[in-house]
Design an enzyme around this catalytic site. Structure first.
Site, PDB file in Angstrom:
ATOM      1  N   SER A   1       0.870  -1.178   0.000  1.00 14.66           N
ATOM      2  CA  SER A   1       0.000   0.000   0.000  1.00 14.66           C
ATOM      3  C   SER A   1       0.897   1.214   0.000  1.00 14.66           C
ATOM      4  O   SER A   1       2.072   1.125   0.394  1.00 14.66           O
ATOM      5  CB  SER A   1      -0.855  -0.009   1.284  1.00 14.66           C
ATOM      6  OG  SER A   1      -1.483   1.239   1.473  1.00 14.66           O
TER       7      SER A   1
ATOM      8  N   TYR B   1      -1.766   0.411  10.814  1.00 15.43           N
ATOM      9  CA  TYR B   1      -1.808  -0.115   9.433  1.00 15.43           C
ATOM     10  C   TYR B   1      -0.526   0.263   8.701  1.00 15.43           C
ATOM     11  O   TYR B   1       0.063  -0.562   7.997  1.00 15.43           O
ATOM     12  CB  TYR B   1      -3.033   0.457   8.724  1.00 15.43           C
ATOM     13  CG  TYR B   1      -3.236  -0.018   7.304  1.00 15.43           C
ATOM     14  CD1 TYR B   1      -3.421  -1.373   7.009  1.00 15.43           C
ATOM     15  CD2 TYR B   1      -3.281   0.889   6.245  1.00 15.43           C
ATOM     16  CE1 TYR B   1      -3.631  -1.807   5.702  1.00 15.43           C
ATOM     17  CE2 TYR B   1      -3.497   0.471   4.941  1.00 15.43           C
ATOM     18  CZ  TYR B   1      -3.669  -0.876   4.667  1.00 15.43           C
ATOM     19  OH  TYR B   1      -3.876  -1.301   3.370  1.00 15.43           O
TER      20      TYR B   1
HETATM   21  N1  LIG Z   1      -8.768  -0.592  -0.514  1.00 20.69           N
HETATM   22  C1  LIG Z   1      -7.707   0.170  -0.416  1.00 20.69           C
HETATM   23  O1  LIG Z   1      -7.810   1.418  -0.381  1.00 20.69           O
HETATM   24  C2  LIG Z   1      -6.332  -0.435  -0.393  1.00 20.69           C
HETATM   25  C3  LIG Z   1      -5.249   0.404  -0.686  1.00 20.69           C
HETATM   26  C4  LIG Z   1      -3.967  -0.127  -0.650  1.00 20.69           C
HETATM   27  C5  LIG Z   1      -3.759  -1.446  -0.324  1.00 20.69           C
HETATM   28  N2  LIG Z   1      -4.821  -2.237  -0.022  1.00 20.69           N
HETATM   29  C6  LIG Z   1      -4.520  -3.630   0.330  1.00 20.69           C
HETATM   30  O2  LIG Z   1      -5.008  -4.456  -0.690  1.00 20.69           O
HETATM   31  C7  LIG Z   1      -5.408  -5.719  -0.164  1.00 20.69           C
HETATM   32  C8  LIG Z   1      -6.855  -6.001  -0.546  1.00 20.69           C
HETATM   33  O3  LIG Z   1      -7.651  -4.932  -0.079  1.00 20.69           O
HETATM   34  P1  LIG Z   1      -9.187  -4.764  -0.493  1.00 20.69           P
HETATM   35  O4  LIG Z   1      -9.442  -3.309  -0.613  1.00 20.69           O
HETATM   36  O5  LIG Z   1      -9.543  -5.670  -1.600  1.00 20.69           O
HETATM   37  O6  LIG Z   1      -9.866  -5.213   0.875  1.00 20.69           O
HETATM   38  P2  LIG Z   1     -11.000  -6.293   1.234  1.00 20.69           P
HETATM   39  O7  LIG Z   1     -12.079  -6.278   0.202  1.00 20.69           O
HETATM   40  O8  LIG Z   1     -11.333  -6.032   2.654  1.00 20.69           O
HETATM   41  O9  LIG Z   1     -10.227  -7.667   1.068  1.00 20.69           O
HETATM   42  C9  LIG Z   1      -9.410  -8.227   2.040  1.00 20.69           C
HETATM   43  C10 LIG Z   1      -9.262  -9.695   1.714  1.00 20.69           C
HETATM   44  O10 LIG Z   1      -8.335 -10.277   2.640  1.00 20.69           O
HETATM   45  C11 LIG Z   1      -8.921 -11.478   3.120  1.00 20.69           C
HETATM   46  N3  LIG Z   1      -8.394 -11.755   4.450  1.00 20.69           N
HETATM   47  C12 LIG Z   1      -8.416 -10.955   5.551  1.00 20.69           C
HETATM   48  N4  LIG Z   1      -7.847 -11.576   6.588  1.00 20.69           N
HETATM   49  C13 LIG Z   1      -7.441 -12.806   6.137  1.00 20.69           C
HETATM   50  C14 LIG Z   1      -6.795 -13.908   6.720  1.00 20.69           C
HETATM   51  N5  LIG Z   1      -6.436 -13.907   8.018  1.00 20.69           N
HETATM   52  N6  LIG Z   1      -6.530 -14.991   5.949  1.00 20.69           N
HETATM   53  C15 LIG Z   1      -6.886 -15.020   4.643  1.00 20.69           C
HETATM   54  N7  LIG Z   1      -7.503 -13.996   4.033  1.00 20.69           N
HETATM   55  C16 LIG Z   1      -7.776 -12.915   4.773  1.00 20.69           C
HETATM   56  C17 LIG Z   1     -10.413 -11.262   3.112  1.00 20.69           C
HETATM   57  O11 LIG Z   1     -11.107 -12.479   2.956  1.00 20.69           O
HETATM   58  P3  LIG Z   1     -11.811 -13.333   4.118  1.00 20.69           P
HETATM   59  O12 LIG Z   1     -12.425 -12.336   5.071  1.00 20.69           O
HETATM   60  O13 LIG Z   1     -12.807 -14.155   3.371  1.00 20.69           O
HETATM   61  O14 LIG Z   1     -10.711 -14.143   4.713  1.00 20.69           O
HETATM   62  C18 LIG Z   1     -10.571 -10.449   1.832  1.00 20.69           C
HETATM   63  O15 LIG Z   1     -10.701 -11.307   0.717  1.00 20.69           O
HETATM   64  C19 LIG Z   1      -5.153  -5.632   1.347  1.00 20.69           C
HETATM   65  O16 LIG Z   1      -3.887  -6.171   1.624  1.00 20.69           O
HETATM   66  C20 LIG Z   1      -5.167  -4.129   1.595  1.00 20.69           C
HETATM   67  O17 LIG Z   1      -4.442  -3.813   2.744  1.00 20.69           O
HETATM   68  C21 LIG Z   1      -6.095  -1.771  -0.069  1.00 20.69           C
END
Ligand SMILES: NC(=O)c1ccc[n+]([C@@H]2O[C@H](COP(=O)([O-])OP(=O)(O)OC[C@H]3O[C@@H](n4cnc5c(N)ncnc54)[C@H](OP(=O)(O)O)[C@@H]3O)[C@@H](O)[C@H]2O)c1
Length: 252
Positions: free
Chosen positions: A137, A150
Site C-alpha cells: 500500500s 496499518y
Molecule cells: N482498498 C484500499 O484502499 C487499499 C489500498 C492499498 C492497499 N490495499 C490492500 O489491498 C489488499 C486487498 O484490499 P481490499 O481493498 O480488496 O480489501 P478487502 O475487500 O477487505 O479484502 C481483504 C481480503 O483479505 C482477506 N483476508 C483478511 N484476513 C485474512 C486472513 N487472516 N486470511 C486469509 N484472508 C484474509 C479477506 O477475505 P476473508 O475475510 O474471506 O478471509 C478479503 O478477501 C489488502 O492487503 C489491503 O491492505 C487496499
C-alpha cells in the site's frame, strides 16, 4: 486445467482486489487457486472462472498454510503467488490505538505474507520462473494521521518485498510489490471502521473516481505478465485525485 496452464495462487480472493486479481489472472490464462477464509465466496467465484478452484485458508495459521503448500503439489508447477490478504482495523491515533488491532494487522499484513511466501517459495523456485507479488500500500511507504498501526504493518510488508528481492537475486523468482493508494472496494473501509458504513463512505466522499479493484488487478496482472527477465520492483498506483496519503482533492 490444461497441461501447459501455469498456476497462480491469490490470497484474499473473496472480495475486492483479490477477487478482481483472480479474474484478471484467469483471463490471462492462469489456472487460479483462490484462497480466503470465506469458503462460499471463493467457491462461487471459482465456479464462474474458466479454470479455477477454491481453497479456504487463513494466512495467519501457519499449520494450515503448510498443509496448503503440500496440497499444491498436485499441480505440474506453481508459478505465481499474489499476497493480497490484508486489511486495516481501526483509525485511532497512536495515543489511543488498541494494541490488539495493531497485533491483528501485523498478523495478517506481515506474518500472513511471510507464512505464504516461506511455504510456497520452494515450489515457485522449482518452477524455474516464479513470481511473488506483495500487495502492500502507499501506507507502506509513508504515514498519515490515524494510520499508525496499518502503516506500521504495511511498512513490514514493504520490507519483506525489498529484502526478499535482494535475497533471491540469482534465483528464478521475481519479487513484485504493488502499492495502491485510495481504492474504493466494498469491504476495506467498512472493515477498518468496524462495520460503520457511514464512516467508511466518508473516506471516498467528494473524490472523483477513486481506484477500483479492477484498476489494481489490471496493474498486478500487467506486472506479472511482463517477460520473465523483467522485474517490476515497485509500482505505486493512485487515483488522479490523490497526490499523497494526505493530499486528496475533494469536490465536497
Ligand atoms: N482498498 C484500499 O484502499 C487499499 C489500498 C492499498 C492497499 N490495499 C490492500 O489491498 C489488499 C486487498 O484490499 P481490499 O481493498 O480488496 O480489501 P478487502 O475487500 O477487505 O479484502 C481483504 C481480503 O483479505 C482477506 N483476508 C483478511 N484476513 C485474512 C486472513 N487472516 N486470511 C486469509 N484472508 C484474509 C479477506 O477475505 P476473508 O475475510 O474471506 O478471509 C478479503 O478477501 C489488502 O492487503 C489491503 O491492505 C487496499
Amino acid at each position: 486445467m490444461t497441461a501447459e496452464a501455469r498456476t497462480a495462487v491469490v490470497t484474499g480472493a473473496s472480495s475486492g482486489i483479490g477477487a478482481a486479481t483472480a479474474r484478471a489472472l484467469a483471463a490471462a490464462g492462469y489456472h487460479v487457486v483462490l484462497t480466503a477464509r470465506r469458503k462460499e465466496r471463493i467457491e462461487a467465484l471459482a465456479a464462474e472462472l474458466p479454470d479455477a478452484e477454491a481453497y479456504p485458508l487463513d494466512v495467519t495459521d501457519r499449520a494450515a498454510v503448510d498443509a496448503f503448500a503440500s496440497w499444491l503439489d498436485r499441480f505440474p508447477s506453481l508459478d505465481v503467488l499474489v499476497n493480497n490478504a490484508g486489511g486495516a482495523y481501526g483509525a485511532e491515533p497512536v495515543a489511543s490505538g488498541d494494541p490488539a488491532d495493531w497485533r491483528a494487522m501485523y498478523e495478517v499484513n506481515v506474518l500472513g505474507v511471510l507464512h505464504m511466501t516461506q511455504a510456497l517459495l520452494p515450489a515457485l523456485t522449482a518452477s524455474g520462473d516464479g513470481t511473488v507479488v506483495v500487495l502492500s500500500s502507499t501506507a507502506g511507504l509513508g504515514t498519515y494521521e490515524g494510520g499508525g498501526g496499518y502503516v506500521a504493518a504495511k511498512h513490514g510488508a514493504h520490507v519483506i518485498a525489498e529484502t526478499l528481492r535482494l535475497e533471491l537475486c540469482g534465483e528464478p523468482v521475481r519479487v513484485i510489490e504493488v502499492a495502491p493508494g485510495m481504492v474504493r472496494t466494498d469491504e476495506f473501509a467498512t472493515t477498518r471502521f468496524r462495520g460503520d458504513t457511514a464512516k467508511a463512505a466518508k473516506v471516498y466522499e467528494g473524490v472523483d473516481q477513486p481506484l477500483t479493484a479492477e484498476d489494481v488487478a489490471d496493474t498486478v496482472a500487467w506486472a506479472i505478465t511482463r517477460p520473465a527477465h523483467v522485474n517490476i520492483d515497485l509500482l505505486v498506483v493512485r487515483p488522479r485525485a490523490q497526490a499523497s496519503n494526505s493530499k486528496v482533492h475533494r469536490t465536497t
